[in-house]
Design a protein around this motif. Structure first.
Motif, PDB file in Angstrom:
ATOM      1  N   THR A  90       5.657   4.012   0.814  1.00 55.69           N
ATOM      2  CA  THR A  90       6.858   3.184   0.823  1.00 55.69           C
ATOM      3  C   THR A  90       8.094   4.018   0.507  1.00 55.69           C
ATOM      4  OG1 THR A  90       6.824   2.671  -1.544  1.00 55.69           O
ATOM      5  CG2 THR A  90       5.454   1.308  -0.105  1.00 55.69           C
ATOM      6  N   THR A  91       9.234   3.411   0.626  1.00 50.49           N
ATOM      7  CA  THR A  91      10.461   3.993   0.082  1.00 50.49           C
ATOM      8  C   THR A  91      10.434   3.790  -1.432  1.00 50.49           C
ATOM      9  OG1 THR A  91      11.611   1.889   0.388  1.00 50.49           O
ATOM     10  CG2 THR A  91      11.755   3.496   2.193  1.00 50.49           C
ATOM     11  N   THR A  92      11.430   4.298  -2.123  1.00 50.96           N
ATOM     12  CA  THR A  92      11.517   4.082  -3.570  1.00 50.96           C
ATOM     13  C   THR A  92      11.610   2.585  -3.865  1.00 50.96           C
ATOM     14  OG1 THR A  92      12.581   6.217  -3.935  1.00 50.96           O
ATOM     15  CG2 THR A  92      12.905   4.529  -5.620  1.00 50.96           C
ATOM     16  N   LEU A  93      10.766   2.112  -4.773  1.00 54.42           N
ATOM     17  CA  LEU A  93      10.705   0.692  -5.080  1.00 54.42           C
ATOM     18  C   LEU A  93      11.385   0.381  -6.406  1.00 54.42           C
ATOM     19  CD1 LEU A  93       6.981  -0.043  -4.124  1.00 54.42           C
ATOM     20  CD2 LEU A  93       9.029  -0.513  -2.752  1.00 54.42           C
ATOM     21  N   LYS A  94      11.930  -0.809  -6.502  1.00 53.80           N
ATOM     22  CA  LYS A  94      12.497  -1.275  -7.757  1.00 53.80           C
ATOM     23  C   LYS A  94      11.357  -1.599  -8.728  1.00 53.80           C
ATOM     24  CE  LYS A  94      16.579  -3.401  -5.632  1.00 53.80           C
ATOM     25  NZ  LYS A  94      17.334  -4.671  -5.418  1.00 53.80           N
ATOM     26  N   LEU A 112      -0.366  -2.474   6.307  1.00 52.12           N
ATOM     27  CA  LEU A 112      -0.149  -2.866   4.922  1.00 52.12           C
ATOM     28  C   LEU A 112       0.678  -4.140   4.927  1.00 52.12           C
ATOM     29  CD1 LEU A 112      -0.199  -2.181   1.815  1.00 52.12           C
ATOM     30  CD2 LEU A 112       1.991  -1.027   2.213  1.00 52.12           C
ATOM     31  N   GLN A 113       0.276  -5.099   4.128  1.00 54.69           N
ATOM     32  CA  GLN A 113       1.028  -6.351   4.011  1.00 54.69           C
ATOM     33  C   GLN A 113       1.317  -6.612   2.539  1.00 54.69           C
ATOM     34  OE1 GLN A 113      -1.022 -10.277   4.429  1.00 54.69           O
ATOM     35  NE2 GLN A 113       0.427 -10.634   6.084  1.00 54.69           N
ATOM     36  N   GLY A 114       2.556  -6.993   2.212  1.00 54.67           N
ATOM     37  CA  GLY A 114       2.860  -7.273   0.818  1.00 54.67           C
ATOM     38  C   GLY A 114       4.319  -7.528   0.548  1.00 54.67           C
ATOM     39  N   ASP A 115       4.606  -7.985  -0.673  1.00 55.85           N
ATOM     40  CA  ASP A 115       5.981  -8.312  -1.028  1.00 55.85           C
ATOM     41  C   ASP A 115       6.802  -7.079  -1.395  1.00 55.85           C
ATOM     42  OD1 ASP A 115       4.815  -7.704  -3.443  1.00 55.85           O
ATOM     43  OD2 ASP A 115       4.993  -9.713  -4.293  1.00 55.85           O
ATOM     44  N   LEU A 116       6.210  -5.901  -1.299  1.00 54.66           N
ATOM     45  CA  LEU A 116       6.959  -4.659  -1.529  1.00 54.66           C
ATOM     46  C   LEU A 116       7.594  -4.146  -0.242  1.00 54.66           C
ATOM     47  CD1 LEU A 116       4.558  -2.841  -0.241  1.00 54.66           C
ATOM     48  CD2 LEU A 116       3.748  -2.697  -2.576  1.00 54.66           C
ATOM     49  N   LEU A 117       7.368  -4.866   0.851  1.00 54.81           N
ATOM     50  CA  LEU A 117       7.926  -4.485   2.149  1.00 54.81           C
ATOM     51  C   LEU A 117       9.031  -5.448   2.551  1.00 54.81           C
ATOM     52  CD1 LEU A 117       4.540  -3.820   3.980  1.00 54.81           C
ATOM     53  CD2 LEU A 117       6.111  -2.077   3.115  1.00 54.81           C
ATOM     54  N   PRO A 177       9.260  -8.074   8.305  1.00 58.43           N
ATOM     55  CA  PRO A 177       8.382  -9.242   8.195  1.00 58.43           C
ATOM     56  C   PRO A 177       7.263  -9.098   7.176  1.00 58.43           C
ATOM     57  CG  PRO A 177       7.700  -7.919  10.055  1.00 58.43           C
ATOM     58  CD  PRO A 177       8.890  -7.229   9.471  1.00 58.43           C
ATOM     59  N   GLY A 178       7.308  -8.084   6.335  1.00 51.10           N
ATOM     60  CA  GLY A 178       6.321  -7.952   5.276  1.00 51.10           C
ATOM     61  C   GLY A 178       5.060  -7.214   5.655  1.00 51.10           C
ATOM     62  N   THR A 179       5.064  -6.515   6.807  1.00 55.39           N
ATOM     63  CA  THR A 179       3.928  -5.685   7.208  1.00 55.39           C
ATOM     64  C   THR A 179       4.443  -4.330   7.684  1.00 55.39           C
ATOM     65  OG1 THR A 179       3.947  -6.563   9.466  1.00 55.39           O
ATOM     66  CG2 THR A 179       2.482  -7.645   7.883  1.00 55.39           C
ATOM     67  N   ALA A 180       3.586  -3.317   7.557  1.00 51.78           N
ATOM     68  CA  ALA A 180       3.943  -1.973   8.018  1.00 51.78           C
ATOM     69  C   ALA A 180       2.690  -1.283   8.539  1.00 51.78           C
ATOM     70  CB  ALA A 180       4.559  -1.159   6.892  1.00 51.78           C
ATOM     71  N   ALA A 181       2.842  -0.531   9.649  1.00 56.49           N
ATOM     72  CA  ALA A 181       1.712   0.186  10.236  1.00 56.49           C
ATOM     73  C   ALA A 181       1.347   1.392   9.379  1.00 56.49           C
ATOM     74  CB  ALA A 181       2.063   0.628  11.652  1.00 56.49           C
ATOM     75  N   MET A 182       0.054   1.552   9.132  1.00 57.16           N
ATOM     76  CA  MET A 182      -0.433   2.722   8.402  1.00 57.16           C
ATOM     77  C   MET A 182      -0.853   3.791   9.411  1.00 57.16           C
ATOM     78  SD  MET A 182      -2.571   0.803   5.339  1.00 57.16           S
ATOM     79  CE  MET A 182      -2.792   2.311   4.365  1.00 57.16           C
ATOM     80  N   LYS A 183      -0.845   5.049   8.993  1.00 62.26           N
ATOM     81  CA  LYS A 183      -1.124   6.159   9.896  1.00 62.26           C
ATOM     82  C   LYS A 183      -2.498   6.751   9.597  1.00 62.26           C
ATOM     83  CE  LYS A 183       0.844  10.523  11.578  1.00 62.26           C
ATOM     84  NZ  LYS A 183       1.954  11.498  11.432  1.00 62.26           N
ATOM     85  N   LYS A 184      -3.264   6.955  10.643  1.00 57.98           N
ATOM     86  CA  LYS A 184      -4.617   7.497  10.495  1.00 57.98           C
ATOM     87  C   LYS A 184      -4.568   9.016  10.369  1.00 57.98           C
ATOM     88  CE  LYS A 184      -9.237   7.187  12.565  1.00 57.98           C
ATOM     89  NZ  LYS A 184     -10.013   6.668  13.729  1.00 57.98           N
ATOM     90  N   GLN A 185      -5.221   9.541   9.327  1.00 58.98           N
ATOM     91  CA  GLN A 185      -5.296  10.980   9.104  1.00 58.98           C
ATOM     92  C   GLN A 185      -6.566  11.550   9.759  1.00 58.98           C
ATOM     93  OE1 GLN A 185      -2.558  12.272   7.606  1.00 58.98           O
ATOM     94  NE2 GLN A 185      -1.849  10.133   7.501  1.00 58.98           N
ATOM     95  N   ALA A 186      -6.662  12.852   9.806  1.00 62.14           N
ATOM     96  CA  ALA A 186      -7.784  13.512  10.480  1.00 62.14           C
ATOM     97  C   ALA A 186      -9.130  13.165   9.853  1.00 62.14           C
ATOM     98  CB  ALA A 186      -7.579  15.026  10.467  1.00 62.14           C
ATOM     99  N   ASP A 187      -9.147  12.877   8.562  1.00 62.44           N
ATOM    100  CA  ASP A 187     -10.406  12.561   7.882  1.00 62.44           C
ATOM    101  C   ASP A 187     -10.778  11.084   7.957  1.00 62.44           C
ATOM    102  OD1 ASP A 187      -8.451  11.550   6.274  1.00 62.44           O
ATOM    103  OD2 ASP A 187      -9.130  12.534   4.424  1.00 62.44           O
ATOM    104  N   GLY A 188     -10.023  10.296   8.732  1.00 62.55           N
ATOM    105  CA  GLY A 188     -10.317   8.878   8.887  1.00 62.55           C
ATOM    106  C   GLY A 188      -9.684   7.983   7.849  1.00 62.55           C
TER     107      GLY A 188
END
Length: 386
Positions: free
Chosen positions: A81-85, A56-61, A64-75
């Motif tokens: 995110t944490t609580t956002l303003k 995920l890339q964006g100004d809510l992070l 460096p503005g990117t975060a790894a997403m996690k793959k679930q069993a269904d693909g």
């Protein structure tokens, strides 16, 4: 007659089958993304079972503005995110190195040459950006003749609620975008119509017309909206900061004051802009010192003077003194603490201080961002036309 009825029946069933076939063909998993949770965290989802890495890339992070997403069993890949303003946020997905948009989020905005998904985490200041149950103004995209640029050009104009049905004459705010932007930037990224609707409805700002021109005088209009057709937008265009915009600004004023019910007095005109638009606002108001009683510089690009032969940049100090001696009602400057233009603005303030010029200064958190510029509009507009 029977033959005609049979033909119509066959045509109807064929079209119905075709529509159903396409519906089944395009059937995908039902995914909600983004999902704003009760604690104001946001969950993002992407169905990409064959992907090896999704971010995920964006100004809510945070940087460096990117975060790894996690793959679930269904693909389906997920990230919460944490609580956002409260804020308007933009984001994209990066799938195995390829930047893509969220197919489950239809809300997108073009920013120069990029298209990003957007969402609003409401409450607090973000309520200024939302469409509320209040009277609404009108946003029109008009074409005007610019003799100084030798072309027809497009402009975006907001008129306040009740304009069409009334006879009142209104003050005008000329609101300018930054480098790479165009006449669509303040309405889309800046949420200007929503902000003005809400400020006017609550009595915080006076009803006003807001004029949002294209500061790139080499363009007729935003990319894809003029005779050039579809082309890849670029950040810097010819004549963006060489005096041409300032020299030809009277073409815009003439169009507005000839076609709208405005109070054509300096006390009823304001000019403000972000970044490059702040540069244009600074010099336009200085070059035409008896035109605007209100000036707003939002993270202004304070560039070295004398780079062109334009008369706009001649005798800067003398013309600034002349401008302030004319009795400005408001000269407003806002900058973020981590903005790359912070020092340039600090130096400009020293120049103003040395002249004894009176101005309002706001220093906010953050940098060169739309988050700050929307805030500045919310702060600036209520101070106009008092």
């Amino acid at each position: 007659m029977m033959k005609k009825l049979l033909l119509n029946f066959l045509l109807f069933t064929t079209l119905g089958s075709y529509a159903q076939e396409n519906l089944n063909f395009n059937k995908q998993k039902e995914i909600t993304s983004p999902e704003i949770n009760t604690d104001r965290s946001v969950t993002f989802r992407l169905d990409a079972p064959q992907a090896k890495k999704v971010e995920l890339q964006g100004d809510l992070l945070a940087a460096p503005g990117t975060a790894a997403m996690k793959k679930q069993a269904d693909g389906v890949w997920t990230y919460t995110t944490t609580t956002l303003k409260p804020e308007l946020y933009s984001y994209s997905f990066i799938v195995d190195g390829l930047k893509i948009r969220d197919a489950n989020n239809v809300y997108q905005i073009r920013d120069v040459a990029s298209v990003v998904n957007v969402l609003i985490v409401g409450s607090g200041k973000a309520d200024n950006y939302l469409v509320a149950n209040v009277p609404h103004g009108t946003v029109a995209k008009r074409w005007y003749n610019s003799p100084g640029n030798g072309m027809e050009r497009r402009i975006t104009i907001y008129t306040p609620p009740g304009y069409e049905s009334g006879k009142t004459k209104y003050p005008v705010l000329y609101l300018l975008h930054g480098m790479g932007g165009d006449e669509e930037a303040w309405a889309a990224l800046g949420r200007t119509p929503q902000i003005l609707d809400n400020l006017i409805a609550t009595g915080k700002a006076k009803p006003m017309i807001v004029v949002m021109p294209n500061g790139n005088v080499a363009q007729q209009a935003a990319p894809g909206e003029d005779a050039k057709g579809y082309y890849k937008p670029t950040m810097q265009l010819p004549h963006t900061m060489d005096g041409k915009m300032e020299e030809t600004f009277p073409d815009i004023i003439k169009f507005v004051e000839s076609n709208y019910r405005v109070n054509a007095k300096p006390s009823q005109r304001a000019i403000a802009g972000l970044s490059m638009g702040g540069f244009h606002s600074l010099h336009t108001s200085r070059f035409y010192p008896k035109t605007f009683d209100y000036v707003g510089l939002f993270s202004p690009a304070i560039m070295p003077f004398g780079k062109t032969e334009s008369p706009v940049y001649a005798d800067v100090d003398a013309s600034l003194k002349n401008q302030f001696n004319n009795g400005l009602k408001l000269y407003w400057i806002g900058i973020g603490k981590t903005d790359f233009l912070y020092q340039a603005v600090a130096d400009y303030r020293k120049k103003l201080d040395g002249m004894g010029a009176k101005y309002t200064y706001v220093e906010s958190e953050g940098g060169h961002t739309w988050s700050n510029w929307r805030d500045y509009l919310v702060l600036f507009a209520p101070q106009l036309f008092k």
